[in-house]
Scaffold this motif. Structure first.
Motif, PDB file in Angstrom:
ATOM      1  N   ALA A 197      -7.031  13.517  -3.546  1.00  0.00           N
ATOM      2  CA  ALA A 197      -5.672  13.762  -3.057  1.00  0.00           C
ATOM      3  C   ALA A 197      -4.675  12.961  -3.889  1.00  0.00           C
ATOM      4  CB  ALA A 197      -5.554  13.366  -1.585  1.00  0.00           C
ATOM      5  N   VAL A 198      -3.567  13.592  -4.223  1.00  0.00           N
ATOM      6  CA  VAL A 198      -2.457  12.909  -4.893  1.00  0.00           C
ATOM      7  C   VAL A 198      -1.292  12.849  -3.912  1.00  0.00           C
ATOM      8  CG1 VAL A 198      -3.143  13.525  -7.221  1.00  0.00           C
ATOM      9  CG2 VAL A 198      -1.713  15.093  -5.936  1.00  0.00           C
ATOM     10  N   SER A 199      -0.558  11.735  -3.923  1.00  0.00           N
ATOM     11  CA  SER A 199       0.516  11.563  -2.949  1.00  0.00           C
ATOM     12  C   SER A 199       1.695  10.818  -3.558  1.00  0.00           C
ATOM     13  CB  SER A 199       0.006  10.794  -1.726  1.00  0.00           C
ATOM     14  OG  SER A 199      -0.362   9.475  -2.078  1.00  0.00           O
ATOM     15  N   VAL A 200       2.839  10.955  -2.916  1.00  0.00           N
ATOM     16  CA  VAL A 200       4.044  10.207  -3.283  1.00  0.00           C
ATOM     17  C   VAL A 200       4.586   9.538  -2.027  1.00  0.00           C
ATOM     18  CG1 VAL A 200       4.651  11.638  -5.255  1.00  0.00           C
ATOM     19  CG2 VAL A 200       5.494  12.251  -2.989  1.00  0.00           C
ATOM     20  N   ASP A 201       5.217   8.387  -2.223  1.00  0.00           N
ATOM     21  CA  ASP A 201       5.817   7.641  -1.127  1.00  0.00           C
ATOM     22  C   ASP A 201       7.306   7.971  -1.060  1.00  0.00           C
ATOM     23  OD1 ASP A 201       6.397   5.666   0.849  1.00  0.00           O
ATOM     24  OD2 ASP A 201       7.033   4.325  -0.763  1.00  0.00           O
ATOM     25  N   LEU A 202       7.815   8.224   0.138  1.00  0.00           N
ATOM     26  CA  LEU A 202       9.222   8.563   0.321  1.00  0.00           C
ATOM     27  C   LEU A 202      10.082   7.378   0.740  1.00  0.00           C
ATOM     28  CD1 LEU A 202       8.894  11.997   2.182  1.00  0.00           C
ATOM     29  CD2 LEU A 202       8.970  11.533  -0.279  1.00  0.00           C
ATOM     30  N   VAL A 203       9.464   6.263   1.116  1.00  0.00           N
ATOM     31  CA  VAL A 203      10.228   5.103   1.569  1.00  0.00           C
ATOM     32  C   VAL A 203      10.955   4.428   0.408  1.00  0.00           C
ATOM     33  CG1 VAL A 203      10.064   2.801   2.590  1.00  0.00           C
ATOM     34  CG2 VAL A 203       8.765   4.676   3.566  1.00  0.00           C
ATOM     35  N   GLY A 204      10.262   4.254  -0.736  1.00  0.00           N
ATOM     36  CA  GLY A 204      10.859   3.562  -1.878  1.00  0.00           C
ATOM     37  C   GLY A 204      12.124   4.211  -2.404  1.00  0.00           C
ATOM     38  N   PRO A 205      12.134   5.538  -2.672  1.00  0.00           N
ATOM     39  CA  PRO A 205      13.368   6.185  -3.117  1.00  0.00           C
ATOM     40  C   PRO A 205      14.500   6.071  -2.104  1.00  0.00           C
ATOM     41  CG  PRO A 205      11.485   7.567  -3.618  1.00  0.00           C
ATOM     42  CD  PRO A 205      10.976   6.446  -2.767  1.00  0.00           C
ATOM     43  N   LEU A 206      14.156   6.105  -0.810  1.00  0.00           N
ATOM     44  CA  LEU A 206      15.175   5.952   0.221  1.00  0.00           C
ATOM     45  C   LEU A 206      15.781   4.546   0.177  1.00  0.00           C
ATOM     46  CD1 LEU A 206      16.555   7.365   2.603  1.00  0.00           C
ATOM     47  CD2 LEU A 206      14.769   6.433   4.090  1.00  0.00           C
ATOM     48  N   GLN A 207      14.939   3.528  -0.060  1.00  0.00           N
ATOM     49  CA  GLN A 207      15.449   2.169  -0.209  1.00  0.00           C
ATOM     50  C   GLN A 207      16.413   2.064  -1.389  1.00  0.00           C
ATOM     51  OE1 GLN A 207      11.603   0.106  -0.493  1.00  0.00           O
ATOM     52  NE2 GLN A 207      12.062  -0.959   1.423  1.00  0.00           N
ATOM     53  N   LEU A 208      16.050   2.704  -2.501  1.00  0.00           N
ATOM     54  CA  LEU A 208      16.926   2.686  -3.679  1.00  0.00           C
ATOM     55  C   LEU A 208      18.258   3.378  -3.397  1.00  0.00           C
ATOM     56  CD1 LEU A 208      14.504   3.391  -6.660  1.00  0.00           C
ATOM     57  CD2 LEU A 208      15.968   1.396  -6.388  1.00  0.00           C
ATOM     58  N   GLY A 238      -2.953   2.776   8.966  1.00  0.00           N
ATOM     59  CA  GLY A 238      -2.090   3.937   9.030  1.00  0.00           C
ATOM     60  C   GLY A 238      -2.799   5.182   9.528  1.00  0.00           C
ATOM     61  N   ILE A 239      -2.064   6.295   9.491  1.00  0.00           N
ATOM     62  CA  ILE A 239      -2.594   7.591   9.894  1.00  0.00           C
ATOM     63  C   ILE A 239      -2.348   8.594   8.771  1.00  0.00           C
ATOM     64  CG2 ILE A 239      -2.245   7.172  12.354  1.00  0.00           C
ATOM     65  CD1 ILE A 239       0.230   8.967  12.200  1.00  0.00           C
ATOM     66  N   ASP A 240      -3.164   9.642   8.765  1.00  0.00           N
ATOM     67  CA  ASP A 240      -3.066  10.696   7.760  1.00  0.00           C
ATOM     68  C   ASP A 240      -3.379  12.009   8.470  1.00  0.00           C
ATOM     69  OD1 ASP A 240      -2.810  11.938   5.287  1.00  0.00           O
ATOM     70  OD2 ASP A 240      -4.937  11.715   4.830  1.00  0.00           O
ATOM     71  N   ALA A 241      -2.413  12.930   8.532  1.00  0.00           N
ATOM     72  CA  ALA A 241      -2.576  14.153   9.311  1.00  0.00           C
ATOM     73  C   ALA A 241      -2.439  15.386   8.427  1.00  0.00           C
ATOM     74  CB  ALA A 241      -1.538  14.207  10.433  1.00  0.00           C
ATOM     75  N   LYS A 242      -3.234  16.405   8.754  1.00  0.00           N
ATOM     76  CA  LYS A 242      -3.153  17.677   8.047  1.00  0.00           C
ATOM     77  C   LYS A 242      -1.983  18.477   8.596  1.00  0.00           C
ATOM     78  CE  LYS A 242      -5.888  21.748   6.788  1.00  0.00           C
ATOM     79  NZ  LYS A 242      -7.214  22.398   6.868  1.00  0.00           N
ATOM     80  N   ILE A 243      -1.102  18.944   7.697  1.00  0.00           N
ATOM     81  CA  ILE A 243       0.066  19.714   8.101  1.00  0.00           C
ATOM     82  C   ILE A 243      -0.168  21.211   7.927  1.00  0.00           C
ATOM     83  CG2 ILE A 243       2.539  20.056   7.737  1.00  0.00           C
ATOM     84  CD1 ILE A 243       1.738  17.323   8.904  1.00  0.00           C
ATOM     85  N   TRP A 244      -0.542  21.595   6.733  1.00  0.00           N
ATOM     86  CA  TRP A 244      -0.793  23.003   6.447  1.00  0.00           C
ATOM     87  C   TRP A 244      -1.603  23.114   5.161  1.00  0.00           C
ATOM     88  CZ3 TRP A 244       0.818  25.838   2.144  1.00  0.00           C
ATOM     89  CH2 TRP A 244       0.547  27.216   2.195  1.00  0.00           C
ATOM     90  N   GLY A 245      -2.732  23.809   5.216  1.00  0.00           N
ATOM     91  CA  GLY A 245      -3.561  23.976   4.026  1.00  0.00           C
ATOM     92  C   GLY A 245      -3.918  22.635   3.402  1.00  0.00           C
ATOM     93  N   PRO A 246      -3.595  22.455   2.122  1.00  0.00           N
ATOM     94  CA  PRO A 246      -3.921  21.184   1.449  1.00  0.00           C
ATOM     95  C   PRO A 246      -2.859  20.105   1.647  1.00  0.00           C
ATOM     96  CG  PRO A 246      -2.989  22.704  -0.136  1.00  0.00           C
ATOM     97  CD  PRO A 246      -3.069  23.458   1.168  1.00  0.00           C
ATOM     98  N   VAL A 247      -1.772  20.435   2.366  1.00  0.00           N
ATOM     99  CA  VAL A 247      -0.657  19.490   2.523  1.00  0.00           C
ATOM    100  C   VAL A 247      -0.918  18.554   3.694  1.00  0.00           C
ATOM    101  CG1 VAL A 247       1.828  19.240   2.884  1.00  0.00           C
ATOM    102  CG2 VAL A 247       0.946  21.175   1.563  1.00  0.00           C
ATOM    103  N   ARG A 248      -0.756  17.259   3.439  1.00  0.00           N
ATOM    104  CA  ARG A 248      -0.954  16.245   4.463  1.00  0.00           C
ATOM    105  C   ARG A 248       0.233  15.289   4.458  1.00  0.00           C
ATOM    106  NH1 ARG A 248      -6.337  16.312   6.022  1.00  0.00           N
ATOM    107  NH2 ARG A 248      -6.039  14.319   7.091  1.00  0.00           N
ATOM    108  N   GLU A 301       6.750   5.561  -6.272  1.00  0.00           N
ATOM    109  CA  GLU A 301       5.312   5.274  -6.198  1.00  0.00           C
ATOM    110  C   GLU A 301       4.504   6.538  -5.967  1.00  0.00           C
ATOM    111  OE1 GLU A 301       4.083   1.745  -3.963  1.00  0.00           O
ATOM    112  OE2 GLU A 301       2.648   3.040  -2.908  1.00  0.00           O
ATOM    113  N   ALA A 302       3.369   6.637  -6.668  1.00  0.00           N
ATOM    114  CA  ALA A 302       2.416   7.730  -6.479  1.00  0.00           C
ATOM    115  C   ALA A 302       1.012   7.142  -6.353  1.00  0.00           C
ATOM    116  CB  ALA A 302       2.478   8.714  -7.645  1.00  0.00           C
ATOM    117  N   ALA A 303       0.113   7.905  -5.745  1.00  0.00           N
ATOM    118  CA  ALA A 303      -1.245   7.411  -5.510  1.00  0.00           C
ATOM    119  C   ALA A 303      -2.265   8.510  -5.748  1.00  0.00           C
ATOM    120  CB  ALA A 303      -1.380   6.869  -4.095  1.00  0.00           C
ATOM    121  N   LEU A 304      -3.472   8.102  -6.114  1.00  0.00           N
ATOM    122  CA  LEU A 304      -4.626   8.984  -6.273  1.00  0.00           C
ATOM    123  C   LEU A 304      -5.739   8.437  -5.396  1.00  0.00           C
ATOM    124  CD1 LEU A 304      -6.050  11.346  -7.817  1.00  0.00           C
ATOM    125  CD2 LEU A 304      -6.829   9.620  -9.442  1.00  0.00           C
ATOM    126  N   ARG A 305      -6.203   9.263  -4.445  1.00  0.00           N
ATOM    127  CA  ARG A 305      -7.228   8.812  -3.506  1.00  0.00           C
ATOM    128  C   ARG A 305      -8.412   9.760  -3.526  1.00  0.00           C
ATOM    129  NH1 ARG A 305      -5.471   6.874   2.301  1.00  0.00           N
ATOM    130  NH2 ARG A 305      -4.507   8.949   2.431  1.00  0.00           N
TER     131      ARG A 305
END
Length: 231
Positions: A50-61, A176-186, A70-74
């Motif tokens: 899974a690849v992800s991006v964080d939305l908190v950091g841009p909001l802080q900026l 934390g928590i990680d929830a499935k939203i739709w298809g491959p999107v979490r 920030e991005a992550a690979l899990r």
């Protein structure tokens, strides 16, 4: 009378035999259950990435003087273990309203660690996890303060320092928590407790902001809100 006595004896024996059989049924069921062979988990060792991006950091900026991208690979191993790498770019450009001291920095940072699925049903679409990260950044900062009073001569002068070299090592404990939203999107969020390990603040005083860590200090709380896609 004799036949009646024999019938009564047979009835008594039958009742006691039935009661004894009923009493032994749970023990037999437990014994049979223990004798059943254990079934191995048929889920593959490697599940997905899974690849992800964080939305908190841009909001802080957008709303403040510092933040990060920030991005992550899990990697998902058997829906139980999730090795993870997080890479980001932290920035700060702020000025103190009272002293007019300004601080500026921008540098990359990285974290590596692992999350553990805490759900009883490991293969559920939603996950509750705890984890740990080791993080590091090597950065430079600029600081400027006008009209600084010399403590010896009493005269005022500007103070300025550019490209002050620093580094920072720290640990992060995540929940934390990680929830499935739709298809491959979490989507999910995490709370982070950050603990400083080793650091070098340079030779002009303590930096105001450390990329990836946040404001200076021995320990600090933080958080993320992630959108991810499983591949």
């Amino acid at each position: 009378m004799r036949k009646r006595h024999i019938c009564t004896s047979i009835l008594s024996i039958s009742i006691w035999s039935s009661l004894l059989l009923l009493a032994t049924l749970p023990l037999r069921a437990q014994t049979e259950k223990k004798m059943l062979p254990l079934q191995n988990d048929s889920i593959a060792f490697f599940r997905n990435v899974a690849v992800s991006v964080d939305l908190v950091g841009p909001l802080q900026l957008a709303l403040g003087d510092y933040g990060q991208y920030e991005a992550a690979l899990r990697v998902n191993l058997k829906d139980k273990y999730f090795p993870i790498v997080e890479l980001g770019y932290g920035k700060a450009d702020g000025e103190d309203a009272a002293t007019h001291l300004s601080y500026k920095t921008a540098a990359p940072y990285g974290r590596i660690g692992i999350d553990f699925n805490l759900m009883k049903n490991k293969h559920d679409a939603n996950r509750l996890y705890g984890g740990v990260r080791y993080a590091y950044t090597n950065y430079k900062f600029d600081v400027y303060c006008p009209d600084v009073t010399d403590p010896y001569w009493g005269e005022k002068a500007d103070f300025k320092a550019n490209d002050v070299k620093c580094y920072y090592h720290w640990l992060e404990f995540a929940f934390g928590i990680d929830a499935k939203i739709w298809g491959p999107v979490r989507m999910g969020w995490s709370v982070r407790y950050k603990r400083r390990l080793f650091h070098d603040d340079g030779d002009v005083g303590r930096p105001w902001y450390v990329p990836g860590y946040g404001k200076q200090g021995n320990a600090r709380l933080g958080g993320t809100f992630n959108v991810s896609i499983e591949l």
